[in-house]
Write a protein that holds these residues in place. Structure first.
Motif, PDB file in Angstrom:
ATOM      1  N   ARG A  54       0.126   8.982   4.975  1.00 57.11           N
ATOM      2  CA  ARG A  54      -0.844   8.226   5.769  1.00 57.11           C
ATOM      3  C   ARG A  54      -1.108   6.865   5.156  1.00 57.11           C
ATOM      4  O   ARG A  54      -1.243   6.726   3.954  1.00 57.11           O
ATOM      5  CB  ARG A  54      -2.136   9.011   5.905  1.00 57.11           C
ATOM      6  CG  ARG A  54      -2.023  10.054   6.993  1.00 57.11           C
ATOM      7  CD  ARG A  54      -3.279  10.827   7.075  1.00 57.11           C
ATOM      8  NE  ARG A  54      -4.305   9.998   7.674  1.00 57.11           N
ATOM      9  CZ  ARG A  54      -5.021  10.384   8.709  1.00 57.11           C
ATOM     10  NH1 ARG A  54      -4.831  11.562   9.235  1.00 57.11           N
ATOM     11  NH2 ARG A  54      -5.942   9.603   9.206  1.00 57.11           N
ATOM     12  N   HIS A  96      -4.765  -0.863   7.747  1.00 53.96           N
ATOM     13  CA  HIS A  96      -4.913  -0.696   9.187  1.00 53.96           C
ATOM     14  C   HIS A  96      -4.493  -1.953   9.925  1.00 53.96           C
ATOM     15  O   HIS A  96      -4.557  -3.053   9.397  1.00 53.96           O
ATOM     16  CB  HIS A  96      -6.351  -0.353   9.534  1.00 53.96           C
ATOM     17  CG  HIS A  96      -6.829   0.849   8.797  1.00 53.96           C
ATOM     18  ND1 HIS A  96      -6.080   1.976   8.697  1.00 53.96           N
ATOM     19  CD2 HIS A  96      -7.980   1.072   8.112  1.00 53.96           C
ATOM     20  CE1 HIS A  96      -6.739   2.865   7.977  1.00 53.96           C
ATOM     21  NE2 HIS A  96      -7.890   2.337   7.597  1.00 53.96           N
ATOM     22  N   LEU A  97      -4.128  -1.716  11.166  1.00 52.55           N
ATOM     23  CA  LEU A  97      -3.811  -2.826  12.038  1.00 52.55           C
ATOM     24  C   LEU A  97      -5.116  -3.537  12.360  1.00 52.55           C
ATOM     25  O   LEU A  97      -6.106  -2.905  12.685  1.00 52.55           O
ATOM     26  CB  LEU A  97      -3.211  -2.252  13.316  1.00 52.55           C
ATOM     27  CG  LEU A  97      -2.427  -3.186  14.183  1.00 52.55           C
ATOM     28  CD1 LEU A  97      -1.207  -3.665  13.439  1.00 52.55           C
ATOM     29  CD2 LEU A  97      -2.013  -2.463  15.442  1.00 52.55           C
ATOM     30  N   GLU A  98      -5.134  -4.852  12.245  1.00 49.99           N
ATOM     31  CA  GLU A  98      -6.405  -5.542  12.410  1.00 49.99           C
ATOM     32  C   GLU A  98      -6.667  -5.982  13.835  1.00 49.99           C
ATOM     33  O   GLU A  98      -7.782  -5.979  14.303  1.00 49.99           O
ATOM     34  CB  GLU A  98      -6.473  -6.730  11.451  1.00 49.99           C
ATOM     35  CG  GLU A  98      -6.609  -6.238  10.021  1.00 49.99           C
ATOM     36  CD  GLU A  98      -6.476  -7.343   9.025  1.00 49.99           C
ATOM     37  OE1 GLU A  98      -6.666  -8.496   9.414  1.00 49.99           O
ATOM     38  OE2 GLU A  98      -6.170  -7.036   7.865  1.00 49.99           O
ATOM     39  N   THR A  99      -5.643  -6.402  14.530  1.00 53.15           N
ATOM     40  CA  THR A  99      -5.860  -6.888  15.886  1.00 53.15           C
ATOM     41  C   THR A  99      -4.602  -6.705  16.728  1.00 53.15           C
ATOM     42  O   THR A  99      -3.507  -6.582  16.204  1.00 53.15           O
ATOM     43  CB  THR A  99      -6.242  -8.390  15.870  1.00 53.15           C
ATOM     44  OG1 THR A  99      -5.876  -8.967  17.116  1.00 53.15           O
ATOM     45  CG2 THR A  99      -5.518  -9.145  14.799  1.00 53.15           C
ATOM     46  N   MET A 100      -4.799  -6.695  18.031  1.00 46.68           N
ATOM     47  CA  MET A 100      -3.681  -6.604  18.959  1.00 46.68           C
ATOM     48  C   MET A 100      -2.832  -7.866  18.900  1.00 46.68           C
ATOM     49  O   MET A 100      -1.734  -7.914  19.405  1.00 46.68           O
ATOM     50  CB  MET A 100      -4.209  -6.519  20.400  1.00 46.68           C
ATOM     51  CG  MET A 100      -4.786  -5.207  20.755  1.00 46.68           C
ATOM     52  SD  MET A 100      -3.445  -4.082  21.091  1.00 46.68           S
ATOM     53  CE  MET A 100      -4.159  -3.193  22.437  1.00 46.68           C
ATOM     54  N   LEU A 160       4.721  -3.222  17.204  1.00 50.31           N
ATOM     55  CA  LEU A 160       4.302  -1.932  17.763  1.00 50.31           C
ATOM     56  C   LEU A 160       4.662  -1.857  19.244  1.00 50.31           C
ATOM     57  O   LEU A 160       5.157  -0.837  19.720  1.00 50.31           O
ATOM     58  CB  LEU A 160       2.798  -1.764  17.615  1.00 50.31           C
ATOM     59  CG  LEU A 160       2.290  -1.095  16.350  1.00 50.31           C
ATOM     60  CD1 LEU A 160       0.817  -0.774  16.512  1.00 50.31           C
ATOM     61  CD2 LEU A 160       3.059   0.178  16.069  1.00 50.31           C
ATOM     62  N   PHE A 161       4.402  -2.942  19.981  1.00 49.14           N
ATOM     63  CA  PHE A 161       4.735  -2.944  21.410  1.00 49.14           C
ATOM     64  C   PHE A 161       6.253  -2.844  21.591  1.00 49.14           C
ATOM     65  O   PHE A 161       6.737  -2.153  22.483  1.00 49.14           O
ATOM     66  CB  PHE A 161       4.204  -4.207  22.099  1.00 49.14           C
ATOM     67  CG  PHE A 161       2.709  -4.278  22.126  1.00 49.14           C
ATOM     68  CD1 PHE A 161       1.970  -3.155  22.466  1.00 49.14           C
ATOM     69  CD2 PHE A 161       2.030  -5.433  21.799  1.00 49.14           C
ATOM     70  CE1 PHE A 161       0.585  -3.188  22.484  1.00 49.14           C
ATOM     71  CE2 PHE A 161       0.650  -5.484  21.807  1.00 49.14           C
ATOM     72  CZ  PHE A 161      -0.075  -4.363  22.146  1.00 49.14           C
ATOM     73  N   LEU A 187       7.076   0.668  21.064  1.00 49.14           N
ATOM     74  CA  LEU A 187       6.636   1.476  22.209  1.00 49.14           C
ATOM     75  C   LEU A 187       7.669   1.382  23.334  1.00 49.14           C
ATOM     76  O   LEU A 187       8.089   2.392  23.901  1.00 49.14           O
ATOM     77  CB  LEU A 187       5.266   0.982  22.685  1.00 49.14           C
ATOM     78  CG  LEU A 187       4.806   1.527  24.030  1.00 49.14           C
ATOM     79  CD1 LEU A 187       4.559   3.024  23.946  1.00 49.14           C
ATOM     80  CD2 LEU A 187       3.543   0.826  24.511  1.00 49.14           C
ATOM     81  N   THR A 194      10.096   4.308  24.534  1.00 48.19           N
ATOM     82  CA  THR A 194       9.931   4.814  25.904  1.00 48.19           C
ATOM     83  C   THR A 194      11.226   4.671  26.689  1.00 48.19           C
ATOM     84  O   THR A 194      11.563   5.546  27.489  1.00 48.19           O
ATOM     85  CB  THR A 194       8.817   4.069  26.657  1.00 48.19           C
ATOM     86  OG1 THR A 194       7.761   3.828  25.767  1.00 48.19           O
ATOM     87  CG2 THR A 194       8.339   4.879  27.831  1.00 48.19           C
ATOM     88  N   THR A 223      13.075   7.658  28.409  1.00 50.95           N
ATOM     89  CA  THR A 223      13.435   7.616  29.830  1.00 50.95           C
ATOM     90  C   THR A 223      14.916   7.935  30.014  1.00 50.95           C
ATOM     91  O   THR A 223      15.291   8.693  30.913  1.00 50.95           O
ATOM     92  CB  THR A 223      13.145   6.215  30.404  1.00 50.95           C
ATOM     93  OG1 THR A 223      11.795   5.892  30.127  1.00 50.95           O
ATOM     94  CG2 THR A 223      13.379   6.169  31.895  1.00 50.95           C
ATOM     95  N   VAL A 228      13.889   2.070  36.917  1.00 52.48           N
ATOM     96  CA  VAL A 228      12.832   2.406  35.966  1.00 52.48           C
ATOM     97  C   VAL A 228      12.938   1.579  34.686  1.00 52.48           C
ATOM     98  O   VAL A 228      11.925   1.161  34.116  1.00 52.48           O
ATOM     99  CB  VAL A 228      12.862   3.919  35.652  1.00 52.48           C
ATOM    100  CG1 VAL A 228      11.815   4.275  34.628  1.00 52.48           C
ATOM    101  CG2 VAL A 228      12.629   4.712  36.924  1.00 52.48           C
ATOM    102  N   PRO A 244      12.069  -2.972  34.437  1.00 53.01           N
ATOM    103  CA  PRO A 244      10.798  -3.603  34.046  1.00 53.01           C
ATOM    104  C   PRO A 244      10.530  -3.504  32.544  1.00 53.01           C
ATOM    105  O   PRO A 244      10.068  -4.461  31.915  1.00 53.01           O
ATOM    106  CB  PRO A 244       9.733  -2.820  34.820  1.00 53.01           C
ATOM    107  CG  PRO A 244      10.443  -1.968  35.790  1.00 53.01           C
ATOM    108  CD  PRO A 244      11.872  -1.902  35.420  1.00 53.01           C
ATOM    109  N   MET A 245      10.870  -2.337  31.966  1.00 47.83           N
ATOM    110  CA  MET A 245      10.639  -2.177  30.524  1.00 47.83           C
ATOM    111  C   MET A 245      11.560  -3.096  29.731  1.00 47.83           C
ATOM    112  O   MET A 245      11.164  -3.682  28.720  1.00 47.83           O
ATOM    113  CB  MET A 245      10.877  -0.726  30.113  1.00 47.83           C
ATOM    114  CG  MET A 245       9.865   0.237  30.680  1.00 47.83           C
ATOM    115  SD  MET A 245       9.998   1.850  29.881  1.00 47.83           S
ATOM    116  CE  MET A 245      10.807   2.795  31.143  1.00 47.83           C
ATOM    117  N   ARG A 291      -3.178 -11.769  11.664  1.00 47.61           N
ATOM    118  CA  ARG A 291      -4.115 -12.247  12.668  1.00 47.61           C
ATOM    119  C   ARG A 291      -3.636 -13.628  13.110  1.00 47.61           C
ATOM    120  O   ARG A 291      -3.684 -14.575  12.341  1.00 47.61           O
ATOM    121  CB  ARG A 291      -5.508 -12.347  12.033  1.00 47.61           C
ATOM    122  CG  ARG A 291      -6.633 -12.465  13.008  1.00 47.61           C
ATOM    123  CD  ARG A 291      -7.933 -12.445  12.259  1.00 47.61           C
ATOM    124  NE  ARG A 291      -8.434 -11.100  12.059  1.00 47.61           N
ATOM    125  CZ  ARG A 291      -9.152 -10.445  12.962  1.00 47.61           C
ATOM    126  NH1 ARG A 291      -9.430 -10.999  14.103  1.00 47.61           N
ATOM    127  NH2 ARG A 291      -9.599  -9.233  12.708  1.00 47.61           N
TER     128      ARG A 291
END
Lengths: 158, 664
Positions: free
Chosen positions: B337, B341-345, B353-354, B357, B361, B365, B394, B397-398, B416
């Protein structure tokens, strides 16, 4: 809790997107031969659509579909003909909604997890204990080291 | 002693050594006994030696035309050319498994030889894992898919190689693909080792990062060459069909790509440790899953080998890999662990991270679409298909979102980001994208999807190129050659970063090439000599047939005269050939390729009166896919040409382990 409405909206949006793309071609419209060939798996080439299949039989089958299109058959009629003659396996677009909705939902679920993680872990400045409280958490040993170093620093800068 | 018996004996010896290596290394790691661990390493080297011997022997049997061996008889004949006699090695089930085992063994031996001095703490367990993998493959070779199985009575000639496989691309595409898929065994083994030994600091992936990049590079090259093979040889006018086996090779590529990105967060910020281990474990499991899919007969595709019991053996192996790898991960969960930590988007970490993701995905798919027919058949008993319409709709778009991140990600700072900074950086790319949309719109392009896709492509292209421009400006020297020199300096000083950007440029070019699909034109019909048709800016005339025979095939060729905008530009000669030995018909395409478009002709039939059935496509921008592939390869060479991390002197940044703002 401004996250929940956002999440709900996203899920609804994802489902709607899934529904729209599931719908497929308009059943009452007359397609072109290429449109039909692109959404039909070739019975003669494993893994290829009829549009792509280079075999002679595929050529003839495209000719047959062309006849139906010229006759004015609709998407629904042609798809029924495909299923009757070659089985459901010949349709390249899966019929079940689940197939289509699962991927956008997976993206949303992932986004949601990232947002949750971000919310739980507040940025340091906001969530930490106030400064005096933090200093009081130093052990006596640490305080002694700190005082000594800070004293050295003060003397050095004077 | 004949070749068959010798080959079988060698494979048995390889199996015995692999078993010994696995046992001895695990015991050595458990008891901290260096002698046992050393013995395990030597046994692994011996396994590699025997596998090399077996491969050399099989290749020799091919060149000696020893048809007493069933495999040699099945995949070559006296008329097979020397180069395809070599590639016949991986053209069938048994040989391709031996080739897979060979590559795994070569990776394993090299990795252990290099790492045993550098990472004596991780190597014994990694050796055991690699030896375990080799035990499985050697076992399959000995007991289920023996390439040295004898044939009696001995036939006079072999059955020859499938004509579809007699292509230069086919000679190199499977080799590249296998080099990629097997290469992930090394980071997998070291990741497992770090979990078992509890040495979970960043070390395991810095030690194996170059192996991961190397494997990923080969896999990328393999996939692109596979597309080129399909395009040039299969004659259906396309390069990617979402065929189950193509999908299977894409899965580890997607998770591997996700790993190469997210691992940077761990390096910089010591975050996402669990995620990274999970990604690399999943990548190798997916590579094995792909081989299982190809060999199980579960799905039908142009790629699958004949159905055989071998596929069934992969399922328990895959189960063991999954359960043990992810079981270990669960066991070490608490220790992995992150403290930070991640501080902001709105930071580079979040962009990664995106990116992860989306990549994961897309992988899910693809997996979902590939397995859905099997699931439906298992549940309802009815056979259905999931074809290109599903995947295109499908995944597009991704894919576009991912492309956008390729442009935005490098502009966003770590920890940041500031709006003012980003606004300054994003201005030029936005202008580039908008200019493309406006000029294409004025040129008459009306498809909203195509406009958006091409606008986004140029946005990312400008964003990536301005990264190079900024770097070159910061390092520029005096004089007229200052900028080019600055560019070379900045790339050679920071090969990972700028190599990565070159790979991104390759991706952008591939997207450009793929976007051409939207403007594809096709024609099909029947022609007599002298007939002509028009497609795009080309006029195509069927001038005459040419019919002749070679030792291998009976050739029916249509000589097609091509004029472009009224100007004579040459001839194309699509063929329909009957391969004598296999009694198999095959089309050879006629292709005229340029940077703007490809004219692609396929002869599907020529009858006795010389009447032909022809299909023709104009495929815009396809050449950019191959150019993009070359850019990706160049970027990967730049990345790999950098010094390995262990040989680099630690910098102040490494010592402090504190994130440093990205230099701009």
């Amino acid at each position: 809790m401004r996250l929940w409405p956002l999440a709900a909206l996203a899920v609804i949006g994802g489902l709607a997107f899934g529904m729209v793309i599931t719908a497929g071609p308009d059943p009452g419209a007359v397609p072109t031969t290429d449109e039909v060939a692109a959404r039909m798996m070739s019975p003669f080439c494993p893994g290829l659509t009829l549009e792509e299949c280079p075999s002679d039989q595929a050529s003839r089958l495209r000719g047959e579909i062309n006849q139906m299109v010229l006759r004015g058959d609709t998407n629904e009629q042609i798809d029924r003909w495909i299923v009757d003659n070659f089985g459901e396996v010949a349709l390249a677009r899966p019929d079940g909604t689940l197939a289509w909705v699962a991927p956008p939902l997976a993206v949303l679920a992932g986004l949601f997890v990232i947002m949750l993680v971000l919310r739980r872990r507040q940025p340091p400045g906001q969530a930490r204990t106030p400064i005096d409280e933090a200093t009081s958490q130093l052990t006596p040993e640490e305080e002694r080291v700190f005082d000594k170093d800070f004293g050295n620093f003060r003397r050095g800068s004077e | 002693m004949d070749i068959s018996a010798a080959g079988q004996a060698i494979l048995l010896a390889a199996l015995a050594c692999a078993v010994w290596s696995a046992l001895s290394s695990s015991l050595g790691a458990k008891t901290k006994d260096a002698r046992l661990a050393g013995s395990g390493e030597r046994a692994l080297f011996a396994t590699g030696f025997f596998i090399i011997c077996a491969t050399v022997l099989l290749v020799y049997a091919f060149y000696a035309r020893d048809f007493s061996i069933k495999y040699v008889h099945g995949y070559s004949s006296r008329s097979t050319s020397p180069i395809f006699t070599l590639t016949a090695l991986w053209s069938g089930m048994e040989g391709s498994l031996l080739f897979w085992t060979l590559l795994t063994a070569l990776y394993a031996v090299t990795a252990v030889a290099v790492q045993r001095k550098r990472r004596p703490d991780l190597t014994p367990v990694a050796t055991a894992v690699l030896a375990g993998i080799l035990t499985f493959f050697a076992g399959v070779l000995v007991f289920a898919a023996n390439p040295f199985t004898p044939l009696s009575p001995i036939p006079g000639d072999g059955r020859g190689l499938n004509p579809l496989l007699q292509s230069p691309f086919m000679a190199i595409h499977p080799a590249m693909l296998y080099l990629g898929l097997t290469g992930f065994a090394v980071p997998f083994a070291f990741a497992v080792s770090s979990l078992v030994t509890g040495r979970l600091e960043a070390g395991w992936f810095t030690s194996t990062r170059r192996w991961t990049v190397l494997a990923w590079s080969f896999l990328t090259a393999g996939i692109i060459l596979g597309g080129a093979w399909a395009y040039m040889e299969l004659g259906w006018g396309g390069y990617w069909a979402w065929d189950p086996v193509e999908n299977a090779s894409l899965l580890p590529w997607l998770t591997g790509t996700a790993f190469l990105h997210s691992v940077m967060i761990q390096e910089r910020r010591q975050m996402l440790k669990i995620w990274n281990v999970a990604l690399i474990l999943a990548t190798y499991c997916l590579a094995i899953f792909g081989t299982f899919l190809t060999r199980s007969g579960l799905l039908s595709s142009v790629h699958t080998f004949a159905e055989s019991p071998v596929g069934k053996m992969f399922l328990p192996f895959l189960g063991v890999l999954l359960v043990s790898a992810f079981g270990l991960l669960g066991w070490r969960y608490e220790k992995l662990r992150s403290q930070r930590h991640l501080e902001t988007m709105f930071s580079r970490e979040a962009m990664f991270l995106f990116n992860n993701l989306l990549l994961v995905t897309i992988a899910l798919t693809v997996l979902w679409g590939t397995l859905y027919p099997i699931i439906v058949e298992a549940v309802t008993g009815s056979k259905i298909s999931v074809g290109p319409p599903f995947f295109n709709t499908v995944i597009a778009p991704m894919g576009l979102a991912l492309l956008a991140l390729t442009g935005i990600g490098p502009l966003v700072a770590w920890r940041r980001a500031s709006w003012t900074h980003l606004k300054r950086q994003i201005f030029l790319p936005l202008v580039g994208g908008a200019a493309t949309v406006v000029s294409l719109g004025l040129a008459g392009l009306r498809s909203a999807g195509a406009l958006f896709g091409l606008g986004l492509t140029s946005f990312v292209a400008v964003a990536t190129i301005s990264e190079f421009a900024r770097g070159a400006r910061a390092h520029r020297g005096p004089g007229i050659l200052g900028y080019p020199k600055g560019l070379i300096t900045v790339i050679s000083c920071n090969r990972r970063r700028y190599g990565g950007y070159i790979v991104h440029l390759g991706v952008v070019l591939i997207c450009l090439g793929v976007s051409g699909t939207a403007f594809r034109q096709s024609w099909s019909g029947i022609l007599n000599p002298g007939d002509a048709f028009e497609i795009g800016r080309y006029d195509v005339t069927y001038t005459r047939p040419r019919i002749f025979s070679t030792d291998e095939k009976a050739v029916r060729m249509a000589v097609m005269n091509i004029t472009e905008d009224g100007r004579q530009v040459g001839q194309l000669t699509p063929q329909r050939n009957i391969h004598v030995v296999q009694n198999q018909a095959q089309s050879e395409i006629g292709l005229r390729s340029s940077l703007t478009d490809d004219l692609y002709l396929v002869l599907t039939q020529m009858d006795s009166r010389n009447q032909i059935t022809l299909r023709a496509w104009v495929n815009p921008l396809v050449a950019w896919i191959w150019i993009g592939g070359a850019f990706m390869a160049l970027g990967m060479i730049v990345i790999l040409s950098g010094r390995p991390p262990e040989q680099r002197r630690p910098t102040a940044r490494d010592k402090s382990q504190e994130p440093v703002p990205v230099p701009v």
